[in-house]
Write an enzyme that holds these catalytic residues in place. Sequence first.
Site, PDB file in Angstrom:
ATOM      1  CG  HIS A 145      21.077   8.750   6.363  1.00  0.00           C
ATOM      2  ND1 HIS A 145      22.179   7.944   6.200  1.00  0.00           N
ATOM      3  CD2 HIS A 145      20.059   7.955   6.750  1.00  0.00           C
ATOM      4  CE1 HIS A 145      21.836   6.681   6.481  1.00  0.00           C
ATOM      5  NE2 HIS A 145      20.553   6.659   6.810  1.00  0.00           N
ATOM      6  CE  LYS A 172      18.596   4.138   5.320  1.00  0.00           C
ATOM      7  NZ  LYS A 172      18.878   4.020   6.747  1.00  0.00           N
ATOM      8  CE  LYS A 316     -15.276  18.126   3.884  1.00  0.00           C
ATOM      9  NZ  LYS A 316     -16.568  17.778   4.447  1.00  0.00           N
ATOM     10  CG  ASP A 353     -19.824  15.570   3.786  1.00  0.00           C
ATOM     11  OD1 ASP A 353     -19.246  14.478   3.918  1.00  0.00           O
ATOM     12  OD2 ASP A 353     -19.270  16.670   3.937  1.00  0.00           O
TER      13      ASP A 353
HETATM   14  P1  NAP Z   1     -20.029  25.341   9.791  1.00  0.00           P
HETATM   15  O1  NAP Z   1     -19.916  25.404   8.304  1.00  0.00           O
HETATM   16  O2  NAP Z   1     -19.083  26.118  10.617  1.00  0.00           O
HETATM   17  O3  NAP Z   1     -21.530  25.801  10.197  1.00  0.00           O
HETATM   18  C1  NAP Z   1     -21.914  25.955  11.553  1.00  0.00           C
HETATM   19  C2  NAP Z   1     -23.409  26.229  11.643  1.00  0.00           C
HETATM   20  O4  NAP Z   1     -23.746  26.204  13.037  1.00  0.00           O
HETATM   21  C3  NAP Z   1     -23.813  27.597  11.101  1.00  0.00           C
HETATM   22  O5  NAP Z   1     -25.079  27.520  10.529  1.00  0.00           O
HETATM   23  C4  NAP Z   1     -23.834  28.456  12.390  1.00  0.00           C
HETATM   24  O6  NAP Z   1     -24.754  29.532  12.314  1.00  0.00           O
HETATM   25  C5  NAP Z   1     -24.371  27.444  13.391  1.00  0.00           C
HETATM   26  N1  NAP Z   1     -24.010  27.804  14.765  1.00  0.00           N
HETATM   27  C6  NAP Z   1     -22.769  27.749  15.305  1.00  0.00           C
HETATM   28  N2  NAP Z   1     -22.836  28.134  16.609  1.00  0.00           N
HETATM   29  C7  NAP Z   1     -24.130  28.428  16.864  1.00  0.00           C
HETATM   30  C8  NAP Z   1     -24.816  28.879  18.019  1.00  0.00           C
HETATM   31  N3  NAP Z   1     -24.190  29.090  19.177  1.00  0.00           N
HETATM   32  N4  NAP Z   1     -26.146  29.076  17.942  1.00  0.00           N
HETATM   33  C9  NAP Z   1     -26.791  28.850  16.789  1.00  0.00           C
HETATM   34  N5  NAP Z   1     -26.203  28.436  15.654  1.00  0.00           N
HETATM   35  C10 NAP Z   1     -24.875  28.216  15.698  1.00  0.00           C
HETATM   36  O7  NAP Z   1     -19.930  23.847  10.311  1.00  0.00           O
HETATM   37  P2  NAP Z   1     -20.330  22.483   9.520  1.00  0.00           P
HETATM   38  O8  NAP Z   1     -19.133  21.947   8.808  1.00  0.00           O
HETATM   39  O9  NAP Z   1     -21.587  22.702   8.772  1.00  0.00           O
HETATM   40  O10 NAP Z   1     -20.585  21.501  10.763  1.00  0.00           O
HETATM   41  C11 NAP Z   1     -21.688  21.687  11.631  1.00  0.00           C
HETATM   42  C12 NAP Z   1     -21.875  20.463  12.509  1.00  0.00           C
HETATM   43  O11 NAP Z   1     -22.125  19.312  11.710  1.00  0.00           O
HETATM   44  C13 NAP Z   1     -20.672  20.125  13.381  1.00  0.00           C
HETATM   45  O12 NAP Z   1     -21.125  19.746  14.650  1.00  0.00           O
HETATM   46  C14 NAP Z   1     -20.040  18.965  12.669  1.00  0.00           C
HETATM   47  O13 NAP Z   1     -19.339  18.108  13.562  1.00  0.00           O
HETATM   48  C15 NAP Z   1     -21.249  18.262  12.091  1.00  0.00           C
HETATM   49  N6  NAP Z   1     -20.916  17.429  10.904  1.00  0.00           N
HETATM   50  C16 NAP Z   1     -21.164  16.107  10.997  1.00  0.00           C
HETATM   51  C17 NAP Z   1     -20.875  15.270   9.920  1.00  0.00           C
HETATM   52  C18 NAP Z   1     -21.165  13.788  10.038  1.00  0.00           C
HETATM   53  O14 NAP Z   1     -20.649  12.999   9.239  1.00  0.00           O
HETATM   54  N7  NAP Z   1     -21.987  13.381  10.967  1.00  0.00           N
HETATM   55  C19 NAP Z   1     -20.338  15.804   8.734  1.00  0.00           C
HETATM   56  C20 NAP Z   1     -20.116  17.190   8.666  1.00  0.00           C
HETATM   57  C21 NAP Z   1     -20.407  17.990   9.769  1.00  0.00           C
HETATM   58  P3  NAP Z   1     -24.291  30.985  11.776  1.00  0.00           P
HETATM   59  O15 NAP Z   1     -24.417  30.930  10.283  1.00  0.00           O
HETATM   60  O16 NAP Z   1     -25.280  31.912  12.407  1.00  0.00           O
HETATM   61  O17 NAP Z   1     -22.907  31.216  12.248  1.00  0.00           O
END
Ligand code: NAP
Length: 531
Positions: A145, A172, A316, A353
Amino acid sequence: MTLIGSVPLATSDLQIVDGARRSSTLICAPVMAETVDQMLIQTRKAKELGADLVEIRLDFLKNFSPRQDLEILIKQCPLPTLITYRPKWEGGEYDGDENKRQTALRLAMELGADYIDVELKVAHDFYNTIQGKKPEKVKIIVSSHNYQNTPSLEEIGNLVARILATGADIVKVATTAVDITDSARIFQILVHSQVPMIGIVMGERGFISRILSAKFGGFLTFGSIEAGVVSAPGQPSIKDLLDLYNFRLLGPDTKVHGVIGNPIGHSKSPHLYNPAFKSVNFNGIYLPLLVDNVANFLKTYSSPDFVGYSYTIPHKEAGFNCCDEIDPIAKEIGAISCMIKRPDGNLMGYNVDYLGAIAAIEEGLRANGANGASGSPLAGKLFVVMGAGGAGKALAFGGKEKGARVVVANRTYDKAKKLASKVGGEAITLADLENFHPEEGMILANTTSVGMKPKIEDTPLAKKALKHYSLVFDAIYTPKLTRLLREAQESGAITVYGTEMFINQAFVQFEKFSGLPAPKQLIRDTLARNT
Ligand code: NAP
């Protein structure tokens, strides 16, 4: 150096005969209790759960009286027994006299134990004291081990040679993973071993060694009776080995897939793909892969049997940079979520996605009578994407690909402008979207995180603006019914849940991994049970 690349593994025979066991690797349940009675209860539980043998850890017993206790344990145990009496100097609990310890092990041998574990450091002494008087039935496991790291291939090879020189029936070697690539060296040794060998890499980063020991011909793997009550870090439960990872169906030809991320321990994806693979008799496994360096991981596990990966946070972009070829849309998005190794060894990257989200929206439109004569019901529609982050890019490029007219609305206008120009669309601020309705029947997709748990009373667009949309999609899936979707329903729009995006991208990945149609209902049911 490519460690696994040279391992000759058959790659044919992708579909498996229904339910057939494909390797002889055993599941051994460690039994670590303070009394003999508690140990016997655990051995019965181990049998019920489906273990093949138990490892009785004598060093955990309080007030151990060798003759009496061993007699009961060995005779009454419902499974074959491996007797281990691990001293402190090898990571165990026993801190007493070494002669007494070895005497107990010899006694266990005489009383009919099936296997005895003897540490390499004392193996020569032990063999000297038994002087060839080993009952035929007993097999001696000589163990080593390492709780710090996993040495080089050459050093492990030398270690195995030293173990064999003691006369061991079974070798082992347990080491510790500093990186996920450490398991590759143990696989390399396992697959070439001429004698039965147990090769385990401990720790979270060594997790795959415990599951893939069935693929690489390990003599046994350890499975805990209760999840989390383990004899070494990284150990899966018997239940997970059998029910989640389909351990009995793994064999030399099994194709390896997994989700690459960091952290990854809580990923639901293995719960989704493994039952799906099993349901269509696909000879594949899907593992959580805790990766620190994507390029190193891919270079090390370059064998044709390591074939498909999902990518999640934070890898990613790193995955994107490791591709030999990239799907044109993934290229524009600048991130991949799925990678497939083609038969020529080239790594092909996709962004599934966007495929998942667009498929969910198209399905929503079709279910409500849209026909989309030119192919997609999104073609020609005004498609408003709220958000310009990762999900926003996927939706905007996906919309463009389907022939929609894209509008990007984002809190930060510059980001909206940048994305809109890439998809040949229009940009506005999120604030301006409220008064934006150039036409009726538009499609709205929310990809901002506004409205996500715990702030479920937030919404990215006022209810009064929703009447201009025929369909509203929300990428958020916690909660499933967001305020945006609830108000869209009240305004008469078709609504599509974020879970549909996740499910649809899982269908696409399943098909890319297996080349078979996705068992859609099973994937839906599994996801419903696991969320
Ligand atoms: P991200 O790259 O961090 O982008 C976030 C986005 O939300 C940006 O456009 C940001 O605007 C905006 N935002 C954040 N806070 C805000 C606020 N208070 N008011 C207005 N706009 C706001 O995130 P992401 O990976 O794209 O994910 C975004 C969402 O999609 C999450 O809820 C995630 O769970 C969901 N999602 C779902 C799946 C699925 O399979 N269903 C897959 C991927 C993601 P700014 O540019 O102004 O900061």
